[in-house]
Design an enzyme around this catalytic site. Structure first.
Site, mmCIF file in Angstrom:
data_model
loop_
_atom_site.group_PDB
_atom_site.id
_atom_site.type_symbol
_atom_site.label_atom_id
_atom_site.label_comp_id
_atom_site.label_asym_id
_atom_site.label_seq_id
_atom_site.Cartn_x
_atom_site.Cartn_y
_atom_site.Cartn_z
ATOM 1 C CG ASP A 122 -0.734 4.720 8.793
ATOM 2 O OD1 ASP A 122 -0.657 4.268 7.641
ATOM 3 O OD2 ASP A 122 -1.803 4.869 9.399
ATOM 4 C CG ASP A 180 -4.519 3.155 2.806
ATOM 5 O OD1 ASP A 180 -5.136 2.272 2.185
ATOM 6 O OD2 ASP A 180 -5.073 4.112 3.337
HETATM 7 N N1 GLY Z 1 -4.383 6.025 4.965
HETATM 8 C C1 GLY Z 1 -5.657 6.608 5.108
HETATM 9 C C2 GLY Z 1 -6.223 7.245 3.885
HETATM 10 O O1 GLY Z 1 -5.717 7.193 2.797
HETATM 11 O O2 GLY Z 1 -7.271 7.837 4.050
#
Ligand code: GLY
Length: 403
Positions: A122, A180
């Site tokens: 992330d 994501d």
């Molecule tokens: N990246 C985590 C979410 O979208 O909940």
């Protein structure tokens, strides 16, 4: 003049009049929304001053529970750390209110150490939304260094065999990639621009290609998670962990994909990514269960629709993405993306979703869904909804001012 000719002229004039009226109406609506957006940016700046008062120096806002008036915060390490400073920077860019800038820089001081964090995929969310925006507004050699180090840490999670960056580390024998992760590629594209080292670019496009091949269904909806065999890159399983079912269209996942491929087109100019973004937009905007106000349910296949919770974070991400996608298209298509984004922005700016100053624990938007299957953070504010909302406000304002 014969009668037929006269009738033709009459119809031509009537059509011109109608078109002019429609155009004038459209311009009026756009101008009104522009004014609303400016008001939202000013009020959002005030709202974040409420947030500032509630936050400890080393903590980052995540969500707020109304019942106990509990502000849920985190340290710098989870995926959400970059959103608050990033949203502050977007609001500062318009308001020029130095209190917002100061608060963003203070949070970035705490966040800075994450540049060496190799345990998360992330880093794009965390470091690009914060330091990327800070660099854009006022470039500094130290921001550049932090962004490059962050990109190196992110790149360390790439497997040439799989063709992806690893998302979750929970099982070394299964290489897990979530949709994501498309959002983190922006940091890699930036690192290539900053260093001239094309290996970051290579990783980003390889990840985007592999994801396009395996995450997407024929209708251009996306799975949440694809599990690969790390030894040969073969697909072991496809799931939708944060959605209603493995076969469902989890709303935020669709939003990450739309935004991710629009951004990948911006960075590469490869038409296949534009085509992918258009196809995702088509899936979303023509979906029979996309509500009239265009703020999606938390999953397009959620049980209980129309009484299922909406996810304002998915709405904010889609809105911001469509505002960019529109700029790469023309004619009717461009108009349809703009119209959808404007409808979304109208909804987000309305009291139904936008909190009054002093309410909602200091967050800008209400009604997000964090993780429904885990029964976590349902119908609450979410800091990532705020970030993409601030970005959408900023994008719309800039479109209006021709910047
Ligand atoms: N990246 C985590 C979410 O979208 O909940």
């Amino acid at each position: 003049m014969n009668k037929i000719r006269l009738r033709r002229i009459y119809w031509l004039l009537a059509c011109c009049f109608l078109l002019n009226t429609l155009n004038a109406q459209h311009l009026k609506t756009r101008k009104k929304l522009q004014r609303e957006v400016v008001q939202c940016m000013n009020e959002s700046a005030q709202q974040y001053k409420v947030m500032m008062q509630r936050l400890d120096v080393a903590r980052f806002p995540v969500t707020w529970y109304a019942k106990e008036d509990k502000l849920v915060t985190s340290g710098s390490e989870p995926w959400v750390g970059g959103f608050y400073p990033g949203a502050l920077l977007y609001l500062f860019e318009y308001t020029k209110d130095s209190a917002l800038y100061k608060e963003a820089l203070q949070k970035m001081n705490v966040l800075e150490k994450e540049q060496y964090n190799k345990t998360t995929h992330d880093l794009g969310f965390m470091m690009y939304c914060s330091f990327g925006n800070a660099e854009r507004l006022a470039p500094k050699p130290e921001y550049k260094e932090i962004l490059i180090n962050s990109a190196r840490s992110l790149a360390s999670r790439f497997s040439e065999k799989v063709g992806c960056i690893r998302s979750w580390d929970s099982d070394a024998g299964r290489f897990m990639v979530i949709i994501d992760n498309m959002m983190n590629l922006e940091l890699l594209f930036e690192a290539t621009k900053m260093t001239g080292d094309s290996s970051f670019y290579h990783i980003a496009v390889t990840h985007a290609n592999t994801t396009m091949n395996h995450h997407y269904r024929p209708d251009y909806s996306s799975h949440h998670l694809v599990i690969y065999n790390p030894k040969d890159g073969s697909v072991l399983k496809k799931q939708t962990v944060q959605g209603a079912a493995d076969s469902s269209a989890w709303a935020r996942g669709q939003a990450w994909g739309l935004y991710g491929y629009t951004m990948t087109y911006r960075e590469t100019r490869d038409p296949k990514y534009l085509e992918q973004a258009r196809n995702i937009a088509q899936f979303l905007l023509s979906h029979p269960r996309l509500p009239a106000n265009k703020i999606p349910y938390w999953d397009f296949d959620a049980p209980g629709i129309p009484n299922a919770p909406r996810d304002v974070s998915a709405g904010a991400v889609i809105c911001s993405a469509l505002l960019e996608l529109a700029t790469y298209t023309s004619g009717k298509e461009r108009k349809s993306y703009m119209a959808a984004a404007e409808k979304m922005l109208q909804s987000l700016c309305s009291p139904a979703y936008r909190a009054a100053t002093g309410e909602n624990g200091g967050f800008l938007l209400k009604h997000g869904v964090g993780n429904y299957p885990k029964n976590a953070d349902i119908d609450v504010p979410l800091i990532y909804a705020d970030y993409y909302y601030a970005e959408a406000l900023q994008r719309y304002w800039k479109l209006g001012t021709g910047r």
